[in-house]
Design an enzyme around this catalytic site. Structure first.
Site, PDB file in Angstrom:
ATOM      1  N   LYS A  83     -12.422  -3.102 -32.250  1.00  0.00           N
ATOM      2  CA  LYS A  83     -12.791  -1.962 -31.380  1.00  0.00           C
ATOM      3  C   LYS A  83     -12.940  -0.676 -32.220  1.00  0.00           C
ATOM      4  O   LYS A  83     -13.893   0.085 -32.054  1.00  0.00           O
ATOM      5  CB  LYS A  83     -11.706  -1.780 -30.304  1.00  0.00           C
TER       6      LYS A  83
HETATM    7  P1  NAP Z   1     -10.271   9.335 -18.211  1.00  0.00           P
HETATM    8  O1  NAP Z   1     -11.349   9.324 -17.209  1.00  0.00           O
HETATM    9  O2  NAP Z   1      -9.914  10.624 -18.880  1.00  0.00           O
HETATM   10  O3  NAP Z   1      -8.960   8.713 -17.533  1.00  0.00           O
HETATM   11  C1  NAP Z   1      -7.726   8.798 -18.182  1.00  0.00           C
HETATM   12  C2  NAP Z   1      -6.692   8.118 -17.321  1.00  0.00           C
HETATM   13  O4  NAP Z   1      -5.428   8.222 -17.981  1.00  0.00           O
HETATM   14  C3  NAP Z   1      -6.527   8.751 -15.942  1.00  0.00           C
HETATM   15  O5  NAP Z   1      -6.214   7.709 -15.040  1.00  0.00           O
HETATM   16  C4  NAP Z   1      -5.343   9.680 -16.156  1.00  0.00           C
HETATM   17  O6  NAP Z   1      -4.642   9.975 -14.975  1.00  0.00           O
HETATM   18  C5  NAP Z   1      -4.500   8.807 -17.037  1.00  0.00           C
HETATM   19  N1  NAP Z   1      -3.473   9.523 -17.779  1.00  0.00           N
HETATM   20  C6  NAP Z   1      -3.649  10.410 -18.806  1.00  0.00           C
HETATM   21  N2  NAP Z   1      -2.458  10.825 -19.249  1.00  0.00           N
HETATM   22  C7  NAP Z   1      -1.502  10.220 -18.497  1.00  0.00           C
HETATM   23  C8  NAP Z   1      -0.102  10.223 -18.485  1.00  0.00           C
HETATM   24  N3  NAP Z   1       0.603  10.957 -19.370  1.00  0.00           N
HETATM   25  N4  NAP Z   1       0.542   9.460 -17.565  1.00  0.00           N
HETATM   26  C9  NAP Z   1      -0.142   8.710 -16.675  1.00  0.00           C
HETATM   27  N5  NAP Z   1      -1.495   8.648 -16.643  1.00  0.00           N
HETATM   28  C10 NAP Z   1      -2.157   9.376 -17.554  1.00  0.00           C
HETATM   29  O7  NAP Z   1     -10.513   8.318 -19.408  1.00  0.00           O
HETATM   30  P2  NAP Z   1     -11.406   6.998 -19.486  1.00  0.00           P
HETATM   31  O8  NAP Z   1     -12.716   7.361 -20.088  1.00  0.00           O
HETATM   32  O9  NAP Z   1     -11.344   6.243 -18.215  1.00  0.00           O
HETATM   33  O10 NAP Z   1     -10.619   6.239 -20.650  1.00  0.00           O
HETATM   34  C11 NAP Z   1      -9.475   5.449 -20.407  1.00  0.00           C
HETATM   35  C12 NAP Z   1      -9.198   4.688 -21.699  1.00  0.00           C
HETATM   36  O11 NAP Z   1     -10.319   3.858 -22.015  1.00  0.00           O
HETATM   37  C13 NAP Z   1      -9.005   5.598 -22.928  1.00  0.00           C
HETATM   38  O12 NAP Z   1      -8.061   5.010 -23.788  1.00  0.00           O
HETATM   39  C14 NAP Z   1     -10.382   5.585 -23.572  1.00  0.00           C
HETATM   40  O13 NAP Z   1     -10.333   5.869 -24.961  1.00  0.00           O
HETATM   41  C15 NAP Z   1     -10.803   4.161 -23.307  1.00  0.00           C
HETATM   42  N6  NAP Z   1     -12.260   3.921 -23.299  1.00  0.00           N
HETATM   43  C16 NAP Z   1     -13.098   4.848 -22.744  1.00  0.00           C
HETATM   44  C17 NAP Z   1     -14.457   4.595 -22.747  1.00  0.00           C
HETATM   45  C18 NAP Z   1     -15.444   5.570 -22.152  1.00  0.00           C
HETATM   46  O14 NAP Z   1     -16.615   5.459 -22.481  1.00  0.00           O
HETATM   47  N7  NAP Z   1     -15.044   6.489 -21.291  1.00  0.00           N
HETATM   48  C19 NAP Z   1     -14.954   3.411 -23.285  1.00  0.00           C
HETATM   49  C20 NAP Z   1     -14.071   2.484 -23.827  1.00  0.00           C
HETATM   50  C21 NAP Z   1     -12.710   2.750 -23.815  1.00  0.00           C
HETATM   51  P3  NAP Z   1      -4.998  11.312 -14.121  1.00  0.00           P
HETATM   52  O15 NAP Z   1      -6.272  10.980 -13.379  1.00  0.00           O
HETATM   53  O16 NAP Z   1      -3.829  11.483 -13.229  1.00  0.00           O
HETATM   54  O17 NAP Z   1      -5.170  12.438 -15.109  1.00  0.00           O
END
Ligand code: NAP
Length: 288
Positions: free
Chosen positions: A170
């Protein structure tokens, strides 16, 4: 076959993944720290849990899709005591190699199975169920997670049997993705600075061996100045640091990745942290 799945984290990625799991006929429970982001999934047939321990207590598979290793550890330290000892934890958040080892250790302490399962693809592939799952975990757990991987992705690559096997691939793939975005921003910003219409750059590479669909997609967003998040700048800062750390561990020169990290950080500091990583162009060239 697995029937009950709990998704912890319904942000940009987790919401689409949960919807596809429900569409595939699985019994899906969702939980999010801010419950407002989980509630719309009730329409898709998911049970929206306000209480974390109740969310996981009857799950055969628990999927974590949270921001970083600290967020995942904080949530799972509370959730795991309530989980069934036969549950399998599918850890899909991007947490790095060290973070994966730490979380695998947490799973072992609680006696649950652990599959390192980061994904390739952003918000739209998550919504369409066309992610690529890069899995690392023991073969005895594959049957338990296969229905989940089939629902969220169009391709699963079992990289190896150990936690960290999925994550190393990844991070290699993300090193390329983030470099393409940084290089595209550099070319678009440079064109603007030299009074060249940046569309000429996209036209110049179009259709030839220099072309790249991702450069066309992100370059178009940069030129329009439209940055609705698919992959946030904050995530790009996190991931470039995780990649650079993995590079150092593998005796690979990490200077280019730290330069990218600084560039993404500069755009976060300029106020674009929750926007798409394409907004890095704002830190490359400023019109004023
Ligand atoms: P996102 O929309 O910013 O969502 C982040 C999530 O983490 C939300 O549910 C948030 O909750 C939660 N969170 C953050 N800090 C927290 C804490 N201290 N305690 C509990 N919950 C917490 O991010 P995303 O894009 O979905 O990404 C999620 C993961 O997938 C990340 O590791 C990212 O690197 C990975 N990823 C992302 C992509 C992409 O293209 N976006 C692709 C592959 C992998 P709240 O809503 O309450 O803030």
């Amino acid at each position: 076959m697995t029937k009950t799945v709990t998704v912890l984290g319904t942000g940009l990625m987790g919401a689409g993944m949960a919807r596809n799991l429900a569409d595939a006929g699985l019994d899906v429970t969702v939980w999010n720290r801010n419950a407002d982001k989980a509630r719309p999934l009730a329409e898709a047939g998911a049970t929206v849990a306000e209480d974390l321990t109740r969310a996981v207590s009857s799950a055969e598979v628990i999927v974590t899709m949270l921001f970083d290793a600290d967020a995942v550890a904080g949530v799972m330290e509370q959730a795991l005591p309530a989980a069934d000892s036969r549950a399998v934890w599918v850890q899909s958040s991007t947490v790095g190699v060290g973070g994966t080892a730490q979380l695998a250790e947490l799973a072992e302490q609680h006696g649950v199975g652990f599959v390192d399962a980061p994904v390739l693809g952003t918000k739209q592939p998550a919504e369409q169920g066309t992610l690529t799952v890069l899995a690392g975990g023991p073969s005895r757990l594959r049957d338990a997670v296969s229905a989940v991987f089939e629902a969220i992705g169009s391709n699963t690559i079992w990289v190896g049997e150990q936690p960290g096997d999925g994550h190393r691939l990844k991070l290699v793939a993300n090193s390329w993705v983030l470099s393409v975005v940084g290089a595209t921003a550099q070319a678009v910003g440079m064109a603007e600075g030299l009074d060249i219409d940046p569309r000429r750059f996209l036209e110049a590479i179009s259709g030839g061996p220099l072309d790249c669909a991702y450069t066309q997609l992100k370059g178009d967003a940069m030129i329009k100045g439209e940055f609705p998040a698919s992959f946030t700048l904050g995530g790009a800062v996190k991931d470039t640091a995780l990649i650079a750390e993995a590079m150092r561990a593998g005796n690979t020169d990490d200077r280019l990745m730290w330069a990218l990290n600084e560039q993404f950080q500069a755009a976060v500091d300029a106020g674009y942290g929750s926007e798409d990583m394409a907004a890095v162009v704002r830190a490359v060239h400023r019109s004023e």
